[in-house]
Design a protein around this motif. Structure first.
Motif, PDB file in Angstrom:
ATOM      1  N   ILE A  86       0.605  -1.336  -0.441  1.00 25.98           N
ATOM      2  CA  ILE A  86      -0.329   0.493   0.178  1.00 25.98           C
ATOM      3  C   ILE A  86       0.711   1.492  -0.048  1.00 25.98           C
ATOM      4  CG2 ILE A  86      -0.647  -0.044   2.598  1.00 25.98           C
ATOM      5  CD1 ILE A  86      -3.619   0.592   2.145  1.00 25.98           C
ATOM      6  N   ALA A  87       1.911   1.271   0.342  1.00 27.21           N
ATOM      7  CA  ALA A  87       3.359   2.242   0.194  1.00 27.21           C
ATOM      8  C   ALA A  87       3.366   2.657  -0.809  1.00 27.21           C
ATOM      9  CB  ALA A  87       4.318   1.910   1.391  1.00 27.21           C
ATOM     10  N   LYS A  88       3.296   1.511  -1.905  1.00 31.32           N
ATOM     11  CA  LYS A  88       3.795   1.512  -3.518  1.00 31.32           C
ATOM     12  C   LYS A  88       2.647   2.996  -3.756  1.00 31.32           C
ATOM     13  CE  LYS A  88       6.995  -2.342  -3.527  1.00 31.32           C
ATOM     14  NZ  LYS A  88       6.860  -3.467  -4.497  1.00 31.32           N
ATOM     15  N   ALA A  89       1.580   1.935  -3.549  1.00 31.80           N
ATOM     16  CA  ALA A  89       0.408   3.034  -3.769  1.00 31.80           C
ATOM     17  C   ALA A  89      -0.061   4.323  -3.545  1.00 31.80           C
ATOM     18  CB  ALA A  89      -1.433   2.295  -3.580  1.00 31.80           C
ATOM     19  N   ALA A  90       0.638   4.400  -2.444  1.00 31.36           N
ATOM     20  CA  ALA A  90       0.613   5.730  -2.144  1.00 31.36           C
ATOM     21  C   ALA A  90       1.384   6.742  -2.799  1.00 31.36           C
ATOM     22  CB  ALA A  90       0.952   6.086  -0.452  1.00 31.36           C
ATOM     23  N   ASP A  91       2.363   6.553  -3.321  1.00 30.86           N
ATOM     24  CA  ASP A  91       3.548   6.831  -3.649  1.00 30.86           C
ATOM     25  C   ASP A  91       2.880   7.266  -4.795  1.00 30.86           C
ATOM     26  OD1 ASP A  91       5.380   6.385  -1.557  1.00 30.86           O
ATOM     27  OD2 ASP A  91       6.405   5.306  -2.714  1.00 30.86           O
ATOM     28  N   PHE A  92       1.865   6.506  -5.484  1.00 30.54           N
ATOM     29  CA  PHE A  92       1.785   6.841  -7.058  1.00 30.54           C
ATOM     30  C   PHE A  92       0.929   7.733  -6.309  1.00 30.54           C
ATOM     31  CE2 PHE A  92      -2.073   5.904 -10.624  1.00 30.54           C
ATOM     32  CZ  PHE A  92      -0.473   5.928 -11.252  1.00 30.54           C
ATOM     33  N   ILE A  93      -0.511   7.709  -5.639  1.00 33.01           N
ATOM     34  CA  ILE A  93      -1.276   8.372  -5.242  1.00 33.01           C
ATOM     35  C   ILE A  93      -0.737  10.241  -5.176  1.00 33.01           C
ATOM     36  CG2 ILE A  93      -3.525   9.732  -4.356  1.00 33.01           C
ATOM     37  CD1 ILE A  93      -3.389   6.092  -3.176  1.00 33.01           C
ATOM     38  N   GLU A  94       0.566  10.011  -4.536  1.00 35.15           N
ATOM     39  CA  GLU A  94       1.152  11.816  -4.227  1.00 35.15           C
ATOM     40  C   GLU A  94       1.716  12.290  -5.539  1.00 35.15           C
ATOM     41  OE1 GLU A  94       5.106  13.293  -1.374  1.00 35.15           O
ATOM     42  OE2 GLU A  94       4.268  11.113  -1.269  1.00 35.15           O
ATOM     43  N   LYS A  95       2.425  11.334  -6.993  1.00 34.71           N
ATOM     44  CA  LYS A  95       3.142  11.581  -7.715  1.00 34.71           C
ATOM     45  C   LYS A  95       1.390  11.787  -8.491  1.00 34.71           C
ATOM     46  CE  LYS A  95       7.418   9.046  -7.813  1.00 34.71           C
ATOM     47  NZ  LYS A  95       8.400   8.051  -7.927  1.00 34.71           N
ATOM     48  N   VAL A  96       0.409  11.994  -9.141  1.00 30.56           N
ATOM     49  CA  VAL A  96      -0.336  11.866  -9.495  1.00 30.56           C
ATOM     50  C   VAL A  96      -0.516  13.660  -8.964  1.00 30.56           C
ATOM     51  CG1 VAL A  96      -3.181  11.745 -10.158  1.00 30.56           C
ATOM     52  CG2 VAL A  96      -1.092   9.666 -10.300  1.00 30.56           C
ATOM     53  N   PHE A  97      -1.352  13.137  -7.596  1.00 31.19           N
ATOM     54  CA  PHE A  97      -1.446  14.606  -7.007  1.00 31.19           C
ATOM     55  C   PHE A  97      -0.788  16.116  -7.387  1.00 31.19           C
ATOM     56  CE2 PHE A  97      -4.248  13.061  -2.956  1.00 31.19           C
ATOM     57  CZ  PHE A  97      -5.511  12.748  -3.697  1.00 31.19           C
ATOM     58  N   LEU A  98       0.464  15.987  -6.969  1.00 31.03           N
ATOM     59  CA  LEU A  98       1.607  16.842  -7.844  1.00 31.03           C
ATOM     60  C   LEU A  98       1.989  17.155  -8.575  1.00 31.03           C
ATOM     61  CD1 LEU A  98       4.030  18.035  -5.814  1.00 31.03           C
ATOM     62  CD2 LEU A  98       5.258  16.172  -6.240  1.00 31.03           C
ATOM     63  N   ASN A  99       1.749  16.143  -9.784  1.00 26.87           N
ATOM     64  CA  ASN A  99       1.878  16.592 -11.153  1.00 26.87           C
ATOM     65  C   ASN A  99       0.623  17.153 -11.975  1.00 26.87           C
ATOM     66  OD1 ASN A  99       4.737  16.044 -11.813  1.00 26.87           O
ATOM     67  ND2 ASN A  99       3.933  14.051 -10.784  1.00 26.87           N
ATOM     68  N   ASN A 100      -0.437  17.559 -10.762  1.00 21.73           N
ATOM     69  CA  ASN A 100      -1.464  17.829 -11.634  1.00 21.73           C
ATOM     70  C   ASN A 100      -2.396  19.268 -10.940  1.00 21.73           C
ATOM     71  OD1 ASN A 100      -2.502  15.704 -13.974  1.00 21.73           O
ATOM     72  ND2 ASN A 100      -1.520  14.321 -12.285  1.00 21.73           N
ATOM     73  N   GLY A 101      -1.555  19.857 -10.158  1.00 18.46           N
ATOM     74  CA  GLY A 101      -2.008  21.082  -9.427  1.00 18.46           C
ATOM     75  C   GLY A 101      -2.962  20.541  -8.180  1.00 18.46           C
ATOM     76  N   VAL A 102      -3.134  19.356  -7.682  1.00 19.97           N
ATOM     77  CA  VAL A 102      -3.602  18.985  -6.301  1.00 19.97           C
ATOM     78  C   VAL A 102      -2.645  19.505  -5.253  1.00 19.97           C
ATOM     79  CG1 VAL A 102      -4.940  17.750  -5.759  1.00 19.97           C
ATOM     80  CG2 VAL A 102      -4.641  17.420  -7.771  1.00 19.97           C
ATOM     81  N   ALA A 103      -2.815  20.224  -4.661  1.00 19.61           N
ATOM     82  CA  ALA A 103      -2.084  20.586  -3.225  1.00 19.61           C
ATOM     83  C   ALA A 103      -2.013  19.725  -2.346  1.00 19.61           C
ATOM     84  CB  ALA A 103      -2.189  22.185  -2.731  1.00 19.61           C
ATOM     85  N   PRO A 104      -1.190  19.585  -1.264  1.00 16.05           N
ATOM     86  CA  PRO A 104      -1.606  18.416   0.044  1.00 16.05           C
ATOM     87  C   PRO A 104      -2.373  19.918   0.581  1.00 16.05           C
ATOM     88  CG  PRO A 104       0.836  19.247  -0.417  1.00 16.05           C
ATOM     89  CD  PRO A 104       0.131  20.123  -1.236  1.00 16.05           C
ATOM     90  N   TYR A 105      -3.482  18.800   1.353  1.00 19.37           N
ATOM     91  CA  TYR A 105      -4.455  19.404   2.369  1.00 19.37           C
ATOM     92  C   TYR A 105      -4.021  20.103   3.625  1.00 19.37           C
ATOM     93  CZ  TYR A 105      -8.440  21.160   5.318  1.00 19.37           C
ATOM     94  OH  TYR A 105      -8.895  21.937   5.883  1.00 19.37           O
TER      95      TYR A 105
END
Length: 344
Positions: A86-105
């Motif tokens: 699931i840590a690998k899934a989290a890495d993937f999600i983070e990169k999608v957020f980061l590279n598409n204008g979605v900021a950390p809440y």
């Protein structure tokens, strides 16, 4: 969905969906960092199309196939909460957020759970609203990205990949985040939340709902996505929502979709699915419309919490349609001048 009673599934005449993979290169998936980057890059190739395409053609079968194929690949070992997979899934999600204008809440995309013994975290992104006043109101759009990990082997397979449950919902939320992160068409602010430990008792959503309540978040509604990987059969609507009769969400959704998008599924009421997914803690904490969109109806998928919940059974064109049909609904809800969603 969390803790669906096994006897319920056994008592119903379940039929395996006949859908097949479309436009998939899953045999070449790599779980290495380079492979992960390549898959994220493939998702990002379509970013420059956002403003040029109509909402109804934003997502496609290739794009959703790339995402769900990674999330439900064997290398993630069923995405059990607190695991390396699931840590690998989290890495993937983070990169999608980061590279598409979605900021950390929060300070980070990773919000560590306070109610689970193993290290686990929700992934929480944020797209601020464009209206000076309406942006103070929030929508939470969510899905759980965990599953049940490695279980008793069947025919030599012990990985419960969780493609439908709930890599499909996670894929939907990531595509919606990608759209709004680039298009910035929302007047109200949107939190995109991927929950861990749903399979342990809705722990991720319980944690986040309590945390946001303590911060006095002005929550308008919570819209959740669960098991949307295969289409409904012999229905005159495209999806159903849990808690259908509790609010006017179906009516509002259908109005913005300009079609009979949402219908009533009697078995969803019979088995009280409203309380079995990540919408429910937000209902409990905030008392605002908090409901789940779903296309699993107990007759179209026979692999709930089994090793057979594989990406090969997912219908990528259907999943892309879920995203494309939902975009105008979310835009309508996010941009309405008043809060039109109401509990009855």
């Amino acid at each position: 969905m969390e803790k669906l009673i096994c006897t319920v599934l056994l008592s119903l005449a379940l039929g395996c969906g006949s859908t097949q993979i479309k436009e998939s290169n899953t045999s070449e998936i790599s779980n290495s960092p380079d492979g992960l980057k390549a898959r994220v890059d493939a998702v990002e190739k379509k970013d420059d199309m956002v403003m040029d395409q109509k909402e109804t053609s934003f997502s496609n079968s290739t794009g959703v196939g790339e995402i769900i194929s990674f999330l439900s690949s064997n290398g993630l070992k069923g995405r059990d909460s607190g695991s390396e997979g699931i840590a690998k899934a989290a890495d993937f999600i983070e990169k999608v957020f980061l590279n598409n204008g979605v900021a950390p809440y929060f300070n980070s995309y990773r919000d560590t759970l306070s109610n689970f013994s193993e290290p686990a975290y929700n992934m929480v992104g944020f797209v601020e609203g464009s209206d000076p006043e309406l942006k103070k109101e929030f929508l939470v759009v969510g899905a759980h990205y965990d599953h049940i990990g490695v279980i008793k082997a069947v025919a030599g397979d012990s990985i419960a990949n969780g493609a439908n449950d709930n890599a499909s919902g996670t894929t939907t939320v990531l595509e919606l985040a990608r759209y709004f992160g680039n298009a910035k068409t929302n007047k109200r602010s949107i939190i995109f939340a991927l929950f861990s430990a749903e399979e342990k008792g809705l722990l991720g959503s319980i944690h986040l709902a309590k945390k946001l309540k303590e911060e006095n978040l002005n929550l308008y509604a919570m819209l959740n996505f669960e098991m949307v990987g295969v289409p409904l059969k012999e229905k005159d609507y495209f999806m159903y929502i849990t808690g259908y009769e509790a609010s006017n969400l179906a009516e509002v959704s259908n109005n913005y979709a300009k079609e009979n998008l949402i219908g009533f599924l009697p078995t969803a009421k019979e088995f009280d699915l409203f309380k079995r997914s990540d919408n429910y803690p937000f209902h409990t904490e905030f008392g605002v419309p908090s409901q789940t969109y779903c296309t699993f109806d107990f007759t179209n998928f026979d692999h709930y919490h089994k090793v057979g919940d594989e990406v090969s059974l997912m219908d990528f064109e259907h999943m892309a349609a879920v995203v494309n049909k939902t975009i105008p609904v979310l835009e309508g809800i996010a941009n309405a001048s008043s809060q039109e969603l109401k509990y009855k």
